[in-house]
Design a protein around this motif. Structure first.
Motif, PDB file in Angstrom:
ATOM      1  N   ALA A 224       0.821  -1.208   0.000  1.00 63.65           N
ATOM      2  CA  ALA A 224       0.000   0.000   0.000  1.00 63.65           C
ATOM      3  C   ALA A 224       0.859   1.263   0.000  1.00 63.65           C
ATOM      4  O   ALA A 224       0.547   2.239  -0.704  1.00 63.65           O
ATOM      5  CB  ALA A 224      -0.934  -0.020   1.208  1.00 63.65           C
ATOM      6  N   ALA A 225       1.932   1.300   0.771  1.00 60.91           N
ATOM      7  CA  ALA A 225       2.759   2.493   0.840  1.00 60.91           C
ATOM      8  C   ALA A 225       3.316   2.867  -0.531  1.00 60.91           C
ATOM      9  O   ALA A 225       3.434   4.050  -0.875  1.00 60.91           O
ATOM     10  CB  ALA A 225       3.900   2.286   1.831  1.00 60.91           C
ATOM     11  N   THR A 226       3.660   1.863  -1.329  1.00 63.34           N
ATOM     12  CA  THR A 226       4.154   2.116  -2.683  1.00 63.34           C
ATOM     13  C   THR A 226       3.036   2.641  -3.569  1.00 63.34           C
ATOM     14  O   THR A 226       3.230   3.574  -4.350  1.00 63.34           O
ATOM     15  CB  THR A 226       4.745   0.825  -3.281  1.00 63.34           C
ATOM     16  OG1 THR A 226       5.814   0.369  -2.449  1.00 63.34           O
ATOM     17  CG2 THR A 226       5.263   1.061  -4.681  1.00 63.34           C
ATOM     18  N   VAL A 227       1.855   2.038  -3.457  1.00 60.62           N
ATOM     19  CA  VAL A 227       0.711   2.492  -4.251  1.00 60.62           C
ATOM     20  C   VAL A 227       0.394   3.945  -3.928  1.00 60.62           C
ATOM     21  O   VAL A 227       0.134   4.760  -4.825  1.00 60.62           O
ATOM     22  CB  VAL A 227      -0.513   1.583  -3.992  1.00 60.62           C
ATOM     23  CG1 VAL A 227      -1.747   2.137  -4.717  1.00 60.62           C
ATOM     24  CG2 VAL A 227      -0.236   0.153  -4.443  1.00 60.62           C
ATOM     25  N   TRP A 228       0.448   4.308  -2.646  1.00 63.56           N
ATOM     26  CA  TRP A 228       0.134   5.680  -2.242  1.00 63.56           C
ATOM     27  C   TRP A 228       1.178   6.671  -2.758  1.00 63.56           C
ATOM     28  O   TRP A 228       0.905   7.866  -2.895  1.00 63.56           O
ATOM     29  CB  TRP A 228       0.042   5.768  -0.718  1.00 63.56           C
ATOM     30  CG  TRP A 228      -1.061   4.926  -0.156  1.00 63.56           C
ATOM     31  CD1 TRP A 228      -2.179   4.495  -0.808  1.00 63.56           C
ATOM     32  CD2 TRP A 228      -1.136   4.383   1.159  1.00 63.56           C
ATOM     33  NE1 TRP A 228      -2.958   3.711   0.013  1.00 63.56           N
ATOM     34  CE2 TRP A 228      -2.337   3.629   1.234  1.00 63.56           C
ATOM     35  CE3 TRP A 228      -0.321   4.449   2.286  1.00 63.56           C
ATOM     36  CZ2 TRP A 228      -2.737   2.955   2.397  1.00 63.56           C
ATOM     37  CZ3 TRP A 228      -0.712   3.786   3.443  1.00 63.56           C
ATOM     38  CH2 TRP A 228      -1.913   3.049   3.490  1.00 63.56           C
ATOM     39  N   ALA A 229       2.360   6.181  -3.078  1.00 60.03           N
ATOM     40  CA  ALA A 229       3.417   7.055  -3.598  1.00 60.03           C
ATOM     41  C   ALA A 229       3.214   7.397  -5.068  1.00 60.03           C
ATOM     42  O   ALA A 229       3.908   8.271  -5.597  1.00 60.03           O
ATOM     43  CB  ALA A 229       4.783   6.402  -3.392  1.00 60.03           C
ATOM     44  N   GLY A 230       2.279   6.723  -5.745  1.00 58.12           N
ATOM     45  CA  GLY A 230       1.939   7.090  -7.116  1.00 58.12           C
ATOM     46  C   GLY A 230       2.494   6.165  -8.173  1.00 58.12           C
ATOM     47  O   GLY A 230       3.246   5.226  -7.906  1.00 58.12           O
ATOM     48  N   ALA A 231       2.103   6.466  -9.421  1.00 57.72           N
ATOM     49  CA  ALA A 231       2.410   5.587 -10.551  1.00 57.72           C
ATOM     50  C   ALA A 231       3.901   5.335 -10.751  1.00 57.72           C
ATOM     51  O   ALA A 231       4.310   4.190 -10.992  1.00 57.72           O
ATOM     52  CB  ALA A 231       1.779   6.143 -11.828  1.00 57.72           C
ATOM     53  N   PRO A 232       4.759   6.348 -10.677  1.00 55.15           N
ATOM     54  CA  PRO A 232       6.195   6.055 -10.875  1.00 55.15           C
ATOM     55  C   PRO A 232       6.743   5.068  -9.855  1.00 55.15           C
ATOM     56  O   PRO A 232       7.525   4.172 -10.205  1.00 55.15           O
ATOM     57  CB  PRO A 232       6.854   7.436 -10.731  1.00 55.15           C
ATOM     58  CG  PRO A 232       5.771   8.414 -11.100  1.00 55.15           C
ATOM     59  CD  PRO A 232       4.518   7.804 -10.566  1.00 55.15           C
ATOM     60  N   ALA A 233       6.308   5.191  -8.596  1.00 51.98           N
ATOM     61  CA  ALA A 233       6.766   4.262  -7.564  1.00 51.98           C
ATOM     62  C   ALA A 233       6.242   2.856  -7.820  1.00 51.98           C
ATOM     63  O   ALA A 233       6.949   1.860  -7.593  1.00 51.98           O
ATOM     64  CB  ALA A 233       6.330   4.745  -6.184  1.00 51.98           C
ATOM     65  N   ILE A 234       5.021   2.769  -8.300  1.00 50.59           N
ATOM     66  CA  ILE A 234       4.435   1.458  -8.618  1.00 50.59           C
ATOM     67  C   ILE A 234       5.223   0.797  -9.740  1.00 50.59           C
ATOM     68  O   ILE A 234       5.563  -0.392  -9.664  1.00 50.59           O
ATOM     69  CB  ILE A 234       2.955   1.607  -9.001  1.00 50.59           C
ATOM     70  CG1 ILE A 234       2.138   2.118  -7.812  1.00 50.59           C
ATOM     71  CG2 ILE A 234       2.396   0.271  -9.507  1.00 50.59           C
ATOM     72  CD1 ILE A 234       0.725   2.532  -8.172  1.00 50.59           C
ATOM     73  N   ARG A 235       5.533   1.554 -10.784  1.00 47.80           N
ATOM     74  CA  ARG A 235       6.294   0.995 -11.907  1.00 47.80           C
ATOM     75  C   ARG A 235       7.664   0.505 -11.441  1.00 47.80           C
ATOM     76  O   ARG A 235       8.124  -0.571 -11.853  1.00 47.80           O
ATOM     77  CB  ARG A 235       6.469   2.049 -13.004  1.00 47.80           C
ATOM     78  CG  ARG A 235       5.183   2.436 -13.713  1.00 47.80           C
ATOM     79  CD  ARG A 235       5.486   3.274 -14.957  1.00 47.80           C
ATOM     80  NE  ARG A 235       4.284   3.922 -15.430  1.00 47.80           N
ATOM     81  CZ  ARG A 235       3.968   5.195 -15.223  1.00 47.80           C
ATOM     82  NH1 ARG A 235       4.800   5.968 -14.541  1.00 47.80           N
ATOM     83  NH2 ARG A 235       2.855   5.699 -15.710  1.00 47.80           N
ATOM     84  N   ALA A 236       8.307   1.284 -10.588  1.00 43.83           N
ATOM     85  CA  ALA A 236       9.626   0.885 -10.084  1.00 43.83           C
ATOM     86  C   ALA A 236       9.529  -0.399  -9.272  1.00 43.83           C
ATOM     87  O   ALA A 236      10.387  -1.295  -9.390  1.00 43.83           O
ATOM     88  CB  ALA A 236      10.221   2.018  -9.248  1.00 43.83           C
ATOM     89  N   ARG A 237       8.487  -0.518  -8.452  1.00 40.81           N
ATOM     90  CA  ARG A 237       8.321  -1.733  -7.639  1.00 40.81           C
ATOM     91  C   ARG A 237       8.045  -2.941  -8.529  1.00 40.81           C
ATOM     92  O   ARG A 237       8.588  -4.040  -8.297  1.00 40.81           O
ATOM     93  CB  ARG A 237       7.176  -1.531  -6.647  1.00 40.81           C
ATOM     94  CG  ARG A 237       6.836  -2.762  -5.811  1.00 40.81           C
ATOM     95  CD  ARG A 237       7.944  -3.133  -4.836  1.00 40.81           C
ATOM     96  NE  ARG A 237       7.607  -4.321  -4.062  1.00 40.81           N
ATOM     97  CZ  ARG A 237       7.880  -4.462  -2.774  1.00 40.81           C
ATOM     98  NH1 ARG A 237       8.505  -3.493  -2.105  1.00 40.81           N
ATOM     99  NH2 ARG A 237       7.558  -5.570  -2.146  1.00 40.81           N
ATOM    100  N   LEU A 238       7.199  -2.775  -9.535  1.00 37.20           N
ATOM    101  CA  LEU A 238       6.905  -3.879 -10.447  1.00 37.20           C
ATOM    102  C   LEU A 238       8.170  -4.348 -11.161  1.00 37.20           C
ATOM    103  O   LEU A 238       8.403  -5.555 -11.301  1.00 37.20           O
ATOM    104  CB  LEU A 238       5.852  -3.441 -11.481  1.00 37.20           C
ATOM    105  CG  LEU A 238       4.429  -3.238 -10.960  1.00 37.20           C
ATOM    106  CD1 LEU A 238       3.578  -2.539 -12.004  1.00 37.20           C
ATOM    107  CD2 LEU A 238       3.809  -4.584 -10.582  1.00 37.20           C
TER     108      LEU A 238
END
Length: 420
Positions: free
Chosen positions: A170-184
């Motif tokens: 959730a913390a990554t999702v709340w950080a926004g799309a760029p953070a989500i892409r980096a995590r993926l």
């Protein structure tokens, strides 16, 4: 066609269509794999299959055929839609179908997110909640076909997939799309390309949709589509709002085969309102003592909003399945409701409401409308749909809708601005 969607049942597909229409896309739901090209005006095409409970190899084969048709229409992205309660046994079918689609599309990282906050489905720490209860304590643990006894989606998906399972917290999702892409990307490099994504708010689903803008494949419940129309709009690819809805006058009827808590509550409310109802005993259907003709004739002779239902306590359903086998019971009841629906429409019913994914799928297969125009929302996840010049439908997943859903659906199908 911009977005191609493959749904594993008919109610979930209409739920997805509802989300995309509200996002401003021109949407058509196809009942099975079409044998002709789509209208060029369609921006999102949903191929609704009935593959949630079939053998995994058959689910994969049908899904790949649907993919071939959607790609031939020019789709730029594929969405595999499954239930917001992640209905799937250790054999599948979510994992095997997702793997086959990912292989065909050359997809690397793939998001998995069944969250739908408007109906109480949320994902946190990789676990699926229904309201304030874990999935395994929500009633889904007693589902007659796909009992969900483990709320840990990483564990569920790992049991039916050869690919590693990752997590977007959730913390990554709340950080926004760029953070989500980096995590993926990080999860994929670590050998975990299938990533369960947390989402507890609509804003989380929008962020996931933005992160998936350039991904060939995304999977989830209908909520995962919340952010997808905006991706195409930013590129100037959407033509505008879909055409307006036209309600349908005439007779209405309800067919219910769902055993969910929500549907049983809706049946109880229907009874409390004094509306006509006919309870169907599965044993009598199997023995041939109750026929579709008898049920349809009864409904056509009633005033008001007649209900024909087999919705019973899950323990009673299991007892019948233990005696006759779950496949036989499911086949007989689905055939019963499909034929009853045909007879009702032939007898003049123009507004038909169904409850339960398997029941709705059987009814749609029986009526064979080909394509469904998505209309206004009746309740979260349930739109009105036009199946022909004089036939409109409401296909409700078992767990959706408020207590007075049946009456509300009949009103919206008639063109009234009422919601449940």
């Amino acid at each position: 066609m911009l977005l191609g969607c493959i749904g594993d049942d008919f109610t979930g597909s209409s739920d997805l269509g509802n989300t995309l229409v509200k996002g401003g896309m021109r949407v058509v739901q196809y009942c099975g794999i079409p044998d002709a090209p789509a209208d060029p005006a369609v921006e999102a095409g949903i191929v609704a299959l009935k593959t949630r409970s079939v053998a995994p190899e058959e689910a994969v084969a049908q899904s790949l055929r649907a993919l071939d048709w959607l790609r031939a229409q020019g789709c730029r992205q594929i969405l595999f839609k499954y239930c917001s309660t992640f209905d799937s046994t250790p054999r599948g079918n979510i994992g095997p179908v997702a793997e086959a689609l990912a292989d065909a599309l050359g997809a690397g990282a793939v998001i998995f997110c069944p969250a739908f906050p408007a109906t109480g489905r949320t994902v946190y720490q990789g676990h699926l909640f229904v309201g304030d209860r874990l999935l395994s304590e929500s009633g889904m643990e007693a589902h007659p076909l796909t009992p969900m006894t483990d709320p840990d989606l990483r564990r569920c998906l790992a049991a039916q997939s050869r690919r590693g399972i990752g997590h977007v917290p959730a913390a990554t999702v709340w950080a926004g799309a760029p953070a989500i892409r980096a995590r993926l990307a990080e999860e994929a490099r670590a050998g975990r390309p299938f990533a369960i994504a947390d989402a507890i708010r609509d804003e989380d689903l929008v962020a996931l949709g933005m992160a998936a803008e350039d991904m060939p494949l995304i999977t989830g419940g209908s909520g995962i589509a919340l952010g997808l129309p905006a991706n195409f709009r930013r590129r100037g690819l959407l033509a505008g709002q879909p055409a307006g809805w036209r309600g349908q006058a005439g007779r209405a009827a309800v067919l219910s085969g769902s055993c969910s808590r929500a549907t049983r509550g809706q049946v109880a409310q229907h009874v409390a309102r004094g509306e006509p109802r006919l309870e169907i005993d599965p044993e009598a259907v199997i023995a041939g003592q109750v026929t579709p003709r008898a049920a349809a004739d009864w409904a056509l002779a009633q005033p008001g909003l007649p209900l024909v239902y087999s919705s019973a306590d899950p323990q009673a359903v299991r007892a019948v399945q233990d005696r006759h086998g779950s496949d036989l019971v499911a086949h007989r009841l689905e055939a019963f409701f499909a034929e009853t629906a045909r007879l009702l429409v032939a007898g003049g019913v123009t507004r038909l409401i169904t409850a339960g994914g398997e029941t709705s799928g059987a009814v749609v297969e029986g009526l064979a409308p080909g394509a469904l125009e998505i209309g206004p929302e009746i309740a979260p996840g349930v739109p009105a749909m036009r199946a022909g010049d004089r036939l409109v439908l409401a296909l409700k997943s078992g767990n959706f809708g408020g207590p007075d859903f049946f009456a509300a659906a009949a009103a919206v199908l008639a063109g009234e601005t009422v919601a449940a």
